[in-house]
Design an enzyme around this catalytic site. Sequence first.
Site: not given
Length: 520
Positions: A289, A323
């Site tokens: 990720e 993020c």
Amino acid sequence: MGSALFFLTLTSLKTVAKQNQLVRFRMASTAATFGLKDPSLIRTQGFVNGKWVDGEEGGKITVTNPANNAELGTVPEMTLTQTKEAIAAAADAFKSWSKTTAKHRHDLLMKLHRLMLQHHDDLGRIVTLENGKTLTEGKGESAYSASFIEWFAEEAVRTYGEQIPSSMPGIRNLVIKQPIGNGIFTPWNFPSAMITRKLGAALAAGCTSVIKPPPETPFSALALAELASRAGFPDGVINIVTTQKNVIPIGKEICESKTIRKISFTGSTPVAKLLYGIASSTMKKVSIEAGGNSPFIVFGDADIDDAVEGAVACKFRGSGQTCVCANRIYVHSSVYAEFASRLAEKVAAFKIGDGLLSDTTHGPLIHEKAISKVVKHVEDAVSKGAQILVGGKRRDGPGSFYEPTVLSDVPAGPSTFFGQEETFGPVAALIKFETEKEVIELANDTDVGLAGYFYSRDIGRIWRVAEALEVGMVGINTGIIANATVPFGGVKESGLGREGGHGINEYMQEKLLAFGGLDK
Ligand SMILES: *[C@@H]1O[C@H](CO)[C@@H](O)[C@H](O)[C@H]1NC(C)=O
Ligand SMILES: *[C@@H]1O[C@H](CO)[C@@H](O)[C@H](O)[C@H]1NC(C)=O
């Protein structure tokens, strides 16, 4: 014989007692800094094979509070040899842990979940002190973190296989799922939840783990290990290696190890690519990720109140350091002026400060380097015609603070840094657009694709845009998307695999059992 043994035991006990005294003293002073209800949640050592350990060469990593740069405490700079020990311990524990029943793992995870809820306030406070986010956010993270443990406890007992009708006479096909075994790398922006999102799934699947937490925020990881050990997870099932200087050799060791079969990483795209490359040497299963550059689109038919509220939540959460934070905010020309002034008004009312203070709405950035990146993005955009509506500079004094900022008239596309990389800071960059086609092109015009958001009330447009955005997650009329129950992950260079939701499958592999000779 008996007395010699007694003598030996006595000597070693004495040495151990002395060491323990030193450790207890250090832990006590660090624990006092955190001001917890249960000070013993603060651990200042690494965790290998069920034991708390110092760095083999005595090195220390100093952890500071980003709100005032004060030292919080130290954790050990661990070595390659200690990493090898952790990997060996995980491999050894895997033999028995992988054979426990799913119900047993469920029960232990639920025990850990209860402990996390019981220590919710303390865990939130640790997050706030080492990361800087507000106490509301820190406690929110601690609840989010616990929710992964609960969710994966529930998933553990439902890792069903399949029976598949055979194409060949006399054969019966069965597919079973087996745990794979793993190594885990986590970031500082969610010091607790990014661990449980991986570790919960891994433990539920029957995997053991070697965790490398970030040097900025190791105490949340160590507190989780402390609670897991109180819950009764066996030695070697969870190992934590803390490092700052040795991160490259240690990362390489974990990625190249033949006994670790799975790597799960959350962090920057360049580091993700590096680890992915090294992990190919042993053909490991990899979950990544990495960074995003989320578009946030406000169409002319949007509910502007909702869009402003969504932008505040999604852009400024963790002071912009997640993020999935919006990085490029595209607003249709027909509502641009209204949206910009209302967002600017909200942002002007933010109060930055120490996350522990009750009137603080937004905390500091993690460190100086993070500030420099924000400064670079803002200065560059302003030099290309952007206007500062609010903020636009760092705050002097102790702590790494940047003023929450709204920029209007930011040029579209990769001509500014906003179009090229995530800012990871509290800056809303507003870009004007005219057509749906144009904005989809702009939104997709990046190498990454984690989250995307848009506001519209037109059902046709909602389907068209949701399908066209090249991202792994789309928020439609909402700025908050993550939950333990749903998949989290990206496309393009944002990563591989999904966490949360059915993410337990990332820690398992299918095995075909083809039975013959049954019809005799
Ligand atoms: C995203 O936009 C790009 C550029 O316009 C386009 O080439 C691509 O097909 C779009 N992606 C999807 C899935 O529609
Ligand atoms: C996930 O959903 C639950 C149930 O509605 C909610 O309590 C929780 O706050 C959500 N988690 C996050 C991180 O938003």
